[in-house]
Design a protein around this motif. Structure first.
Motif, PDB file in Angstrom:
ATOM      1  N   GLN A  97    -106.614  16.950 -27.132  1.00  0.00           N
ATOM      2  CA  GLN A  97    -105.584  16.629 -28.111  1.00  0.00           C
ATOM      3  C   GLN A  97    -106.057  15.534 -29.057  1.00  0.00           C
ATOM      4  N   LYS A  98    -106.759  14.544 -28.518  1.00  0.00           N
ATOM      5  CA  LYS A  98    -107.304  13.463 -29.341  1.00  0.00           C
ATOM      6  C   LYS A  98    -108.284  14.022 -30.372  1.00  0.00           C
ATOM      7  N   VAL A  99    -109.164  14.927 -29.934  1.00  0.00           N
ATOM      8  CA  VAL A  99    -110.140  15.535 -30.843  1.00  0.00           C
ATOM      9  C   VAL A  99    -109.418  16.368 -31.905  1.00  0.00           C
TER      10      VAL A  99
ATOM     11  N   ASP B  61    -106.316  16.060 -33.014  1.00  0.00           N
ATOM     12  CA  ASP B  61    -105.568  15.190 -33.921  1.00  0.00           C
ATOM     13  C   ASP B  61    -106.463  14.527 -34.960  1.00  0.00           C
ATOM     14  N   SER B  62    -107.716  14.285 -34.622  1.00  0.00           N
ATOM     15  CA  SER B  62    -108.611  13.617 -35.566  1.00  0.00           C
ATOM     16  C   SER B  62    -109.466  14.584 -36.384  1.00  0.00           C
ATOM     17  N   HIS B  63    -109.280  15.892 -36.196  1.00  0.00           N
ATOM     18  CA  HIS B  63    -110.058  16.895 -36.946  1.00  0.00           C
ATOM     19  C   HIS B  63    -109.161  18.038 -37.405  1.00  0.00           C
TER      20      HIS B  63
ATOM     21  N   GLU C 149    -117.298  13.140 -26.116  1.00  0.00           N
ATOM     22  CA  GLU C 149    -116.320  12.189 -25.581  1.00  0.00           C
ATOM     23  C   GLU C 149    -116.478  12.019 -24.062  1.00  0.00           C
TER      24      GLU C 149
END
Length: 86
Positions: A36-38, A40-42, A67
């Motif tokens: 989810q972090k990846v 959200d940032s791409h 990561e």
């Protein structure tokens, strides 16, 4: 692991992997958070995937591996990313 086994006679490969946290990350909850972090940032890559360019999924998989220092379960990561980007 082999080098550490050579330096520490009596330790098994499994012990070294556990002690140094070198095992495969297959905790689904942890991988969901990282994916989810990846995502959200791409957002541009996610839009490309949703637009039909499935090859971009490999880039996101690479970012998740980066990561986790290459320790993420690739099958599980692909499944999570496919779910989250569809």
């Amino acid at each position: 692991v082999f080098q550490e086994m050579w330096r520490s006679p009596g330790k098994t490969a499994a012990q070294i992997i556990r002690e140094q946290d070198l095992g495969l990350v297959s905790d689904a909850a942890k991988l969901h958070r990282i994916c989810q972090k990846v995502i959200d940032s791409h957002l541009d890559e996610v839009c490309a995937i949703r637009g039909g360019n499935k090859k971009v999924l490999n880039k996101l998989m690479g970012l998740v591996q980066k990561e986790t220092k290459g320790r993420a379960d690739p099958v599980l990561v692909r499944k999570i990313l496919e779910e989250k980007t569809s």
